[in-house]
Design a protein around this motif. Structure first.
Motif, PDB file in Angstrom:
ATOM      1  N   UNK A 216     -59.513 -11.989  54.822  1.00  0.00           N
ATOM      2  CA  UNK A 216     -60.135 -12.382  56.089  1.00  0.00           C
ATOM      3  C   UNK A 216     -59.486 -12.708  57.360  1.00  0.00           C
ATOM      4  N   UNK A 217     -58.223 -12.842  57.160  1.00  0.00           N
ATOM      5  CA  UNK A 217     -57.440 -12.992  58.310  1.00  0.00           C
ATOM      6  C   UNK A 217     -57.355 -11.882  58.914  1.00  0.00           C
ATOM      7  N   UNK A 218     -57.165 -10.475  58.708  1.00  0.00           N
ATOM      8  CA  UNK A 218     -57.310  -9.191  59.206  1.00  0.00           C
ATOM      9  C   UNK A 218     -58.605  -9.014  59.762  1.00  0.00           C
ATOM     10  N   UNK A 219     -59.619  -9.106  59.093  1.00  0.00           N
ATOM     11  CA  UNK A 219     -60.900  -8.958  59.577  1.00  0.00           C
ATOM     12  C   UNK A 219     -61.536  -9.603  60.719  1.00  0.00           C
ATOM     13  N   UNK A 220     -60.990 -11.250  60.813  1.00  0.00           N
ATOM     14  CA  UNK A 220     -61.612 -12.187  61.676  1.00  0.00           C
ATOM     15  C   UNK A 220     -60.934 -11.636  63.004  1.00  0.00           C
ATOM     16  N   UNK A 221     -59.483 -11.424  62.908  1.00  0.00           N
ATOM     17  CA  UNK A 221     -58.575 -11.154  63.977  1.00  0.00           C
ATOM     18  C   UNK A 221     -58.963  -9.758  64.797  1.00  0.00           C
ATOM     19  N   UNK A 222     -59.555  -8.760  63.785  1.00  0.00           N
ATOM     20  CA  UNK A 222     -60.173  -7.594  64.513  1.00  0.00           C
ATOM     21  C   UNK A 222     -61.316  -7.608  65.154  1.00  0.00           C
ATOM     22  N   UNK A 223     -62.231  -8.574  64.669  1.00  0.00           N
ATOM     23  CA  UNK A 223     -63.417  -8.730  65.386  1.00  0.00           C
ATOM     24  C   UNK A 223     -63.103  -9.634  66.597  1.00  0.00           C
ATOM     25  N   UNK A 224     -62.289 -10.462  66.632  1.00  0.00           N
ATOM     26  CA  UNK A 224     -61.959 -11.172  67.978  1.00  0.00           C
ATOM     27  C   UNK A 224     -61.372 -10.221  68.928  1.00  0.00           C
ATOM     28  N   UNK A 225     -60.298  -9.326  68.712  1.00  0.00           N
ATOM     29  CA  UNK A 225     -59.973  -8.538  69.510  1.00  0.00           C
ATOM     30  C   UNK A 225     -60.822  -7.395  69.988  1.00  0.00           C
ATOM     31  N   UNK A 226     -61.898  -6.926  69.322  1.00  0.00           N
ATOM     32  CA  UNK A 226     -62.843  -6.147  69.991  1.00  0.00           C
ATOM     33  C   UNK A 226     -63.835  -6.764  70.723  1.00  0.00           C
ATOM     34  N   UNK A 227     -64.091  -7.985  70.701  1.00  0.00           N
ATOM     35  CA  UNK A 227     -64.916  -8.828  71.401  1.00  0.00           C
ATOM     36  C   UNK A 227     -64.246  -9.703  72.569  1.00  0.00           C
ATOM     37  N   UNK A 228     -62.958  -9.740  72.441  1.00  0.00           N
ATOM     38  CA  UNK A 228     -62.270 -10.293  73.546  1.00  0.00           C
ATOM     39  C   UNK A 228     -62.302 -11.877  73.421  1.00  0.00           C
ATOM     40  N   UNK A 229     -62.558 -12.166  72.192  1.00  0.00           N
ATOM     41  CA  UNK A 229     -62.525 -13.722  71.882  1.00  0.00           C
ATOM     42  C   UNK A 229     -61.034 -14.237  71.655  1.00  0.00           C
ATOM     43  N   UNK A 230     -60.774 -15.199  72.521  1.00  0.00           N
ATOM     44  CA  UNK A 230     -59.302 -16.003  72.424  1.00  0.00           C
ATOM     45  C   UNK A 230     -59.102 -16.438  70.818  1.00  0.00           C
ATOM     46  N   UNK A 231     -58.023 -16.128  70.423  1.00  0.00           N
ATOM     47  CA  UNK A 231     -57.343 -16.161  69.056  1.00  0.00           C
ATOM     48  C   UNK A 231     -56.217 -16.947  69.104  1.00  0.00           C
ATOM     49  N   UNK A 232     -56.339 -17.909  67.885  1.00  0.00           N
ATOM     50  CA  UNK A 232     -55.215 -19.015  67.704  1.00  0.00           C
ATOM     51  C   UNK A 232     -54.733 -18.897  66.387  1.00  0.00           C
ATOM     52  N   UNK A 233     -53.375 -19.114  66.095  1.00  0.00           N
ATOM     53  CA  UNK A 233     -52.867 -19.504  64.912  1.00  0.00           C
ATOM     54  C   UNK A 233     -52.711 -20.884  64.655  1.00  0.00           C
ATOM     55  N   UNK A 234     -52.334 -21.021  63.424  1.00  0.00           N
ATOM     56  CA  UNK A 234     -52.542 -22.692  62.927  1.00  0.00           C
ATOM     57  C   UNK A 234     -51.330 -22.948  61.970  1.00  0.00           C
ATOM     58  N   UNK A 235     -50.688 -23.907  62.257  1.00  0.00           N
ATOM     59  CA  UNK A 235     -49.320 -24.317  61.325  1.00  0.00           C
ATOM     60  C   UNK A 235     -48.523 -23.266  61.224  1.00  0.00           C
ATOM     61  N   UNK A 236     -48.178 -22.486  62.109  1.00  0.00           N
ATOM     62  CA  UNK A 236     -47.063 -21.354  61.716  1.00  0.00           C
ATOM     63  C   UNK A 236     -45.650 -22.183  61.627  1.00  0.00           C
ATOM     64  N   UNK A 237     -45.181 -21.865  60.397  1.00  0.00           N
ATOM     65  CA  UNK A 237     -43.700 -22.365  60.140  1.00  0.00           C
ATOM     66  C   UNK A 237     -42.564 -21.617  60.080  1.00  0.00           C
ATOM     67  N   UNK A 238     -42.740 -20.192  60.140  1.00  0.00           N
ATOM     68  CA  UNK A 238     -41.688 -19.287  60.183  1.00  0.00           C
ATOM     69  C   UNK A 238     -41.730 -18.313  61.130  1.00  0.00           C
TER      70      UNK A 238
END
Length: 382
Positions: A216-238
């Motif tokens: 899901x992470x890979x698929x949604x990120x790819x769609x956002x890149x293709x459509x130019x939608x800003x993308x955010x990570x959440x709770x990165x720890x490392x």
């Protein structure tokens, strides 16, 4: 000065790098001129030495949810709920808001899961009808470990005001919940589960995470890149989490939980977002890195009111008052210019000729910033 023009004078203008006493000329919803010193003409608005700053831009708030469900098991009519939320945004000095709605809540019975469609439709409704005071965009929070997340995300891609997507994983052992004990304590208390039910809950979430999170992470990120939608990570720890976020083309690092992740995000050009309530309360309610520590490190870029809209303005002035904090222009930029830049909004977030007249007039009383007036695209909305 024509009947549609406005002049705000005798204000302390918060510009990119300095605060100056001056005046603004507003024409057709935009800033036509920024002038040094006062202007003496009939009909001007005397700001009486108050601070005049850009309207704030909120990238992540779930504030609307409390209006849709003001009490457990109590649902409120969607238009009225959305308008009450909108009014609170205006009163808080927030003129652009990215309303965060969750896809794939781990609790299938939650209001978030059931009211997703209503919340999205209501935002479109009040914006389309001209009833909203401020400008609303949609922020889709995608719980990547949920089986239905990708399908529901795809069903909302054509929503007219979609502006930001964040990738979350609240499964056991991940990010915010690296500790299984912390996960058990949080969710067992939240859902009032006995030990056997909690064991089954954890087992189900682990299975879902193994099956769905990465895909899901890979698929949604790819769609956002293709459509130019800003993308955010959440709770990165490392730093490994940050490297993954960079690989996916992420623009915003929402609420990193450690200084290592925050510094790595900042180095890699991600806008590091922290919660304004974290600043006001003096630390994270979940025991993660304190926002003021990231201020001291110089890596806090964006503030979000998260669950408490009034916290945004308060946090700005607290950071500006810190001995080792930011200057007022830099602190203000954390809720104006920086979030605008992070999501590609080039027409707002600063006081400069040609930009939208999104403005907040603030008066400090006994060390507390009070909102006096708010303008959105030149129209007074509070």
């Amino acid at each position: 000065m024509s009947v549609n023009d406005q002049i705000l004078t005798n204000a302390r203008l918060v510009l990119d790098d300095e605060v100056v006493t001056g005046s603004l000329v507003i024409k057709d919803g935009h800033i036509a001129a920024v002038e040094q010193g006062p202007i003496s003409l009939p009909g001007v608005v005397d700001c009486q030495g108050d601070i005049l700053m850009p309207g704030m831009i909120e990238l992540h708030t779930d504030n609307m949810e409390k209006y849709f469900q003001p009490r457990p098991k109590v649902s409120w009519p969607s238009r009225q709920a959305a308008l009450a939320h909108d009014a609170q945004m205006a009163a808080s000095g927030i003129t652009t808001v990215f309303d965060a709605v969750s896809i794939g809540d781990v609790d299938e019975q939650s209001m978030r899961h059931g009211a997703l469609g209503e919340m999205v439709a209501s935002l479109e409704d009040i914006s389309r009808s001209g009833m909203s005071r401020v400008e609303h965009y949609l922020h889709l929070r995608c719980e990547v470990c949920h089986p239905d997340t990708l399908a529901r995300f795809q069903s909302l891609l054509e929503t007219s005001n979609l502006g930001l997507v964040s990738l979350m994983d609240h499964s056991p052992g991940q990010r915010q919940f690296v500790s299984l004990d912390a996960y058990r304590t949080y969710y067992q208390g939240k859902h009032r589960l006995d030990d056997a039910s909690m064991d089954a809950f954890i087992e189900r979430q682990l299975a879902n995470s193994a099956q769905y999170s990465s895909a899901n992470r890979q698929a949604i990120a790819a769609i956002c890149r293709e459509r130019g939608i800003a993308l955010a990570s959440h709770d990165d720890a490392t730093v490994e989490h940050v490297a993954e976020s960079v690989e996916y083309g992420t623009q915003v690092a929402e609420f990193p939980t450690t200084s290592e992740a925050a510094e790595a995000s900042h180095r890699n050009g991600l806008a590091v977002m922290m919660g304004a309530p974290n600043v006001v309360r003096g630390g994270s309610h979940s025991g993660n890195i304190a926002a003021v520590e990231l201020v001291r490190l110089g890596v806090l870029d964006v503030l979000s009111s998260d669950y408490y809209p009034a916290a945004l303005l308060d946090a700005i002035f607290r950071i500006a008052a810190m001995e080792d904090g930011y200057s007022l222009p830099r602190a203000v930029a954390c809720a104006t210019r920086h979030p605008a830049e992070a999501v590609g909004l080039t027409d707002r977030g600063r006081i400069a000729a040609g930009l939208r007249a999104d403005l907040v007039r603030v008066r400090e009383v006994d060390g507390h910033p009070l909102v006096q007036r708010v303008w959105c695209a030149g129209q007074q909305v509070h």
